[in-house]
Motif scaffolding. Structure first.
Motif, PDB file in Angstrom:
ATOM      1  N   LEU A 186      17.991  10.369  -6.738  1.00  0.00           N
ATOM      2  CA  LEU A 186      19.038  11.330  -7.100  1.00  0.00           C
ATOM      3  C   LEU A 186      20.344  10.760  -6.548  1.00  0.00           C
ATOM      4  O   LEU A 186      20.885  11.227  -5.553  1.00  0.00           O
ATOM      5  CB  LEU A 186      18.744  12.706  -6.491  1.00  0.00           C
ATOM      6  CG  LEU A 186      17.547  13.440  -7.070  1.00  0.00           C
ATOM      7  CD1 LEU A 186      17.171  14.634  -6.205  1.00  0.00           C
ATOM      8  CD2 LEU A 186      17.843  13.891  -8.489  1.00  0.00           C
TER       9      LEU A 186
ATOM     10  N   GLU B 169      24.923  13.915  -6.775  1.00  0.00           N
ATOM     11  CA  GLU B 169      23.538  14.106  -6.339  1.00  0.00           C
ATOM     12  C   GLU B 169      23.400  13.715  -4.872  1.00  0.00           C
ATOM     13  O   GLU B 169      24.135  12.855  -4.371  1.00  0.00           O
ATOM     14  CB  GLU B 169      22.600  13.275  -7.207  1.00  0.00           C
ATOM     15  CG  GLU B 169      22.553  13.741  -8.643  1.00  0.00           C
ATOM     16  CD  GLU B 169      21.687  12.878  -9.522  1.00  0.00           C
ATOM     17  OE1 GLU B 169      21.040  13.450 -10.411  1.00  0.00           O
ATOM     18  OE2 GLU B 169      21.648  11.643  -9.335  1.00  0.00           O
TER      19      GLU B 169
ATOM     20  N   SER C  48      18.574  13.905 -14.644  1.00  0.00           N
ATOM     21  CA  SER C  48      18.801  14.555 -13.351  1.00  0.00           C
ATOM     22  C   SER C  48      18.039  15.864 -13.284  1.00  0.00           C
ATOM     23  O   SER C  48      17.478  16.213 -12.249  1.00  0.00           O
ATOM     24  CB  SER C  48      20.290  14.820 -13.147  1.00  0.00           C
ATOM     25  OG  SER C  48      20.982  13.613 -13.106  1.00  0.00           O
TER      26      SER C  48
END
Length: 163
Positions: A82, A98, A34
């Motif tokens: 994401l 996300e 991430s």
């Protein structure tokens, strides 16, 4: 036209491991991937800002016809990768999500602990980022508030932007 090339980190696709279906969503592997995506996005947005490009950030596009259309679009940046619930602190009733995670994904994660997200949107594939950006909430907003009312904090991916 842009006078320079985009940053190298955004030129090639990044490999991101899929989120574990049974394990913890807060593993160091998920966090590091991430971070890589967020850093690549930050570099891309920084470059686009320096080049003065008109940029649209897009998830699944469920609300792309809402609002005023831009007169020019030089760059469309997708948040679809994401797309994970990074952590869910069910005892605190908080989650770190996300922007590209769909409401369906978030609802499934929260349901594992008997919790739910009080947002009733017409778009099953809507993303958290798009829902917050559009402040889409549905009729449950009368009792629970809007998406922005439920938001405790937000971390933006860019380090520097020229407004």
């Amino acid at each position: 036209m842009p006078s320079s090339k985009p940053p190298a980190s955004s030129a090639a696709p990044l490999r991101v491991p899929p989120a574990s279906k049974t394990g913890s969503r807060t593993s160091s592997r998920a966090s590091s991937s991430s971070l890589i995506l967020a850093e690549a996005l930050a570099a891309l947005l920084s470059w686009a800002s320096k080049e003065r490009l008109s940029t649209v950030i897009r998830g699944n596009g469920t609300k792309s016809c809402w609002g005023r259309r831009p007169t020019a679009v030089d760059l469309i940046v997708s948040t679809r990768r994401l797309n994970r619930v990074l952590s869910h602190q069910h005892g605190d009733l908080t989650a770190t999500i996300e922007a590209g995670a769909t409401l369906r994904t978030v609802a499934g994660e929260l349901a594992r602990h008997g919790q739910w997200l009080p947002l009733s949107t017409s778009f099953a594939d809507a993303t958290i980022g798009g829902t917050v950006a559009a402040n889409d909430s549905g009729p449950l907003r009368q009792r629970h508030g809007t998406a922005r009312d439920l938001l405790i904090g937000c971390t933006w991916p860019w380090r520097m932007a020229i407004w």
